[in-house]
Design an enzyme around this catalytic site. Sequence first.
Site, short mmCIF file in Angstrom:
data_model
loop_
_atom_site.label_atom_id
_atom_site.label_comp_id
_atom_site.label_asym_id
_atom_site.label_seq_id
_atom_site.Cartn_x
_atom_site.Cartn_y
_atom_site.Cartn_z
N LEU A 157 3.55 21.97 -69.49
CA LEU A 157 2.37 21.12 -69.26
C LEU A 157 1.31 21.80 -68.43
O LEU A 157 0.11 21.56 -68.62
CB LEU A 157 2.80 19.78 -68.66
CG LEU A 157 3.74 18.99 -69.59
CD1 LEU A 157 4.16 17.68 -68.96
CD2 LEU A 157 3.11 18.76 -70.95
N THR A 231 0.08 14.19 -62.46
CA THR A 231 0.69 13.53 -63.62
C THR A 231 2.17 13.87 -63.69
O THR A 231 2.81 13.62 -64.71
CB THR A 231 0.02 14.00 -64.94
OG1 THR A 231 0.12 15.43 -65.01
CG2 THR A 231 -1.44 13.57 -65.03
N ALA A 232 2.73 14.45 -62.60
CA ALA A 232 4.13 14.92 -62.65
C ALA A 232 5.07 13.84 -62.12
O ALA A 232 5.64 13.07 -62.90
CB ALA A 232 4.26 16.24 -61.92
N ARG A 233 5.21 13.75 -60.81
CA ARG A 233 6.04 12.70 -60.20
C ARG A 233 5.42 12.32 -58.86
O ARG A 233 4.97 13.18 -58.10
CB ARG A 233 7.48 13.18 -59.98
CG ARG A 233 8.32 13.26 -61.25
CD ARG A 233 8.62 11.88 -61.86
NE ARG A 233 9.46 11.93 -63.04
CZ ARG A 233 9.00 11.96 -64.29
NH1 ARG A 233 7.70 11.96 -64.54
NH2 ARG A 233 9.85 11.98 -65.31
N GLU A 262 8.02 3.17 -58.83
CA GLU A 262 7.51 2.71 -60.13
C GLU A 262 8.49 1.75 -60.77
O GLU A 262 9.67 2.11 -60.90
CB GLU A 262 7.30 3.91 -61.07
CG GLU A 262 6.24 4.87 -60.59
CD GLU A 262 6.06 6.08 -61.51
OE1 GLU A 262 6.89 6.26 -62.43
OE2 GLU A 262 5.13 6.84 -61.30
N HIS A 283 1.63 5.53 -65.17
CA HIS A 283 2.60 6.45 -65.77
C HIS A 283 2.52 6.41 -67.30
O HIS A 283 3.53 6.18 -67.98
CB HIS A 283 4.02 6.16 -65.28
CG HIS A 283 4.92 7.35 -65.38
ND1 HIS A 283 5.90 7.65 -64.47
CD2 HIS A 283 5.00 8.34 -66.32
CE1 HIS A 283 6.53 8.76 -64.83
NE2 HIS A 283 6.00 9.19 -65.96
N1 NAD Z 1 3.23 11.56 -66.51
C1 NAD Z 1 3.88 11.78 -67.62
O1 NAD Z 1 3.73 11.03 -68.57
C2 NAD Z 1 4.79 12.98 -67.74
C3 NAD Z 1 5.20 13.40 -69.03
C4 NAD Z 1 6.00 14.53 -69.15
C5 NAD Z 1 6.42 15.20 -68.00
N2 NAD Z 1 6.01 14.75 -66.78
C6 NAD Z 1 6.41 15.49 -65.57
O2 NAD Z 1 5.85 16.79 -65.67
C7 NAD Z 1 6.80 17.73 -65.17
C8 NAD Z 1 6.53 19.08 -65.82
O3 NAD Z 1 6.80 19.01 -67.21
P1 NAD Z 1 6.87 20.35 -68.10
O4 NAD Z 1 7.12 19.92 -69.50
O5 NAD Z 1 5.72 21.24 -67.81
O6 NAD Z 1 8.21 21.00 -67.50
P2 NAD Z 1 8.64 22.53 -67.56
O7 NAD Z 1 10.09 22.53 -67.26
O8 NAD Z 1 8.14 23.18 -68.81
O9 NAD Z 1 7.84 23.19 -66.34
C9 NAD Z 1 8.16 22.93 -65.01
C10 NAD Z 1 7.54 24.02 -64.17
O10 NAD Z 1 7.77 23.71 -62.79
C11 NAD Z 1 8.20 24.90 -62.16
N3 NAD Z 1 8.93 24.61 -60.93
C12 NAD Z 1 10.24 24.28 -60.78
N4 NAD Z 1 10.52 24.15 -59.46
C13 NAD Z 1 9.36 24.42 -58.79
C14 NAD Z 1 9.02 24.47 -57.42
N5 NAD Z 1 9.94 24.27 -56.47
N6 NAD Z 1 7.73 24.75 -57.10
C15 NAD Z 1 6.81 24.98 -58.06
N7 NAD Z 1 7.09 24.97 -59.37
C16 NAD Z 1 8.35 24.69 -59.73
C17 NAD Z 1 9.04 25.62 -63.22
O11 NAD Z 1 9.20 26.98 -62.88
C18 NAD Z 1 8.15 25.41 -64.42
O12 NAD Z 1 7.11 26.36 -64.44
C19 NAD Z 1 8.14 17.11 -65.52
O13 NAD Z 1 9.16 17.56 -64.63
C20 NAD Z 1 7.91 15.64 -65.39
O14 NAD Z 1 8.27 15.22 -64.09
C21 NAD Z 1 5.22 13.66 -66.63
O1 DGY Z 2 9.09 12.89 -67.78
C1 DGY Z 2 8.56 12.35 -68.76
O2 DGY Z 2 8.72 12.80 -69.92
C2 DGY Z 2 7.66 11.16 -68.55
O3 DGY Z 2 7.76 10.70 -67.25
C3 DGY Z 2 7.91 10.04 -69.51
O4 DGY Z 2 9.09 9.37 -69.25
#
Ligand code: NAD
Ligand code: DGY
Length: 318
Positions: A157, A231-233, A262, A283
Amino acid sequence: MPPRIVFLDRETLPVPVRAVSVPHEWVHYPQTSAQDVVARLAGAQVAITNKVPLNAATMGALPELKLIAVAATGYNQVDLTAARAQGVTVCNIRDYAIAGVAEHTLMLMLALKRQLPAYRNAVAAGEWQRAPGFCVFGAPMHDLAGATLVLVGSGTLAKATARLAQAFGMQIVYAERKGASQVRDGYLAFDEALAHADVLSLHCPLTEQTRNSIGARELALLKPGCVLINTARGGLVDEPALLAALQQGQLGGAGLDVLIEEPPRNGNPLLEVNLPNLIITPHVAWASVETMSVLAGQLIDNIEAFLRGEPRNVVCGV
Ligand SMILES: NC(=O)c1ccc[n+]([C@@H]2O[C@H](COP(=O)([O-])OP(=O)(O)OC[C@H]3O[C@@H](n4cnc5c(N)ncnc54)[C@H](O)[C@@H]3O)[C@@H](O)[C@H]2O)c1
Ligand SMILES: O=C(O)[C@H](O)CO
């Protein structure tokens, strides 16, 4: 006996989910509260959860459980140490929200840099009708073009967001992990990266290392006017510190798709303040029909793969 598959929070995935292609027993519940988890998973080999927490006590009471299929990328609701100890495989959904989350992130950046809520409010309040000139000047507006986007995380992302941001003419900087002793090629040390940001966007998982990683100290490192997007957590950001930084005018704005609690049933001061430079969405960055449909397909792919003995997207295996 065909495997029993229980989806604990089916209501959180409001799109069709195809049937698992091998014999099985399927049960789903709209939502499941903590006290009902064990009873509902009794006898299940596969548990599906989007956001229902699964902890050590729960897993300890479920000796037949073999797979937790997380219906999301983020798996911070599952105790991985307990899963490993109990011999339970955990898998997640990957690379499904490339369009959804990246577009949502860019939407929040654009809306905040271009002061969309403030100008919308001005028009709704009749300021344009009363204006002496042809337009209304209010909150200072800034372009994304030429601005520096700092990304925490460099996975799916973060990279998808970087691609869209580059199309808008933004400069991209990847922040090294906070506290890392080495800085990888292509990254800037965490603190140094933050000091470059016109927009800071978070795309890493919530873990014990990343919890509260953006607090008062980190917010003070940002340039005045910097915009924070999460948009992460929710747990990545110290919410009281963020509120203080917004109220003191230290930050240009914040766009949040996630909060620590949440749904925020116990309230949240960020939801009480009415600031035009704070945009909160519930979310839903992942919640376009297209993106949720990709997730639904991958969820069943993951379960079918596990049942034929070829687990995929394994976060923690046996
Ligand atoms: N809001 C939403 O609807 C939504 C949807 C999908 C995912 N997410 C969140 O987005 C996050 C990222 O998704 P993604 O698909 O890119 O995951 P991903 O696994 O492809 O990427 C995660 C990245 O975080 C890095 N990381 C891990 N630990 C770390 C740390 N201590 N410090 C800095 N970076 C670190 C990893 O090296 C990697 O580059 C998910 O974990 C999830 O919580 C939110
Ligand atoms: O981590 C995810 O994929 C989003 O929070 C949706 O649940």
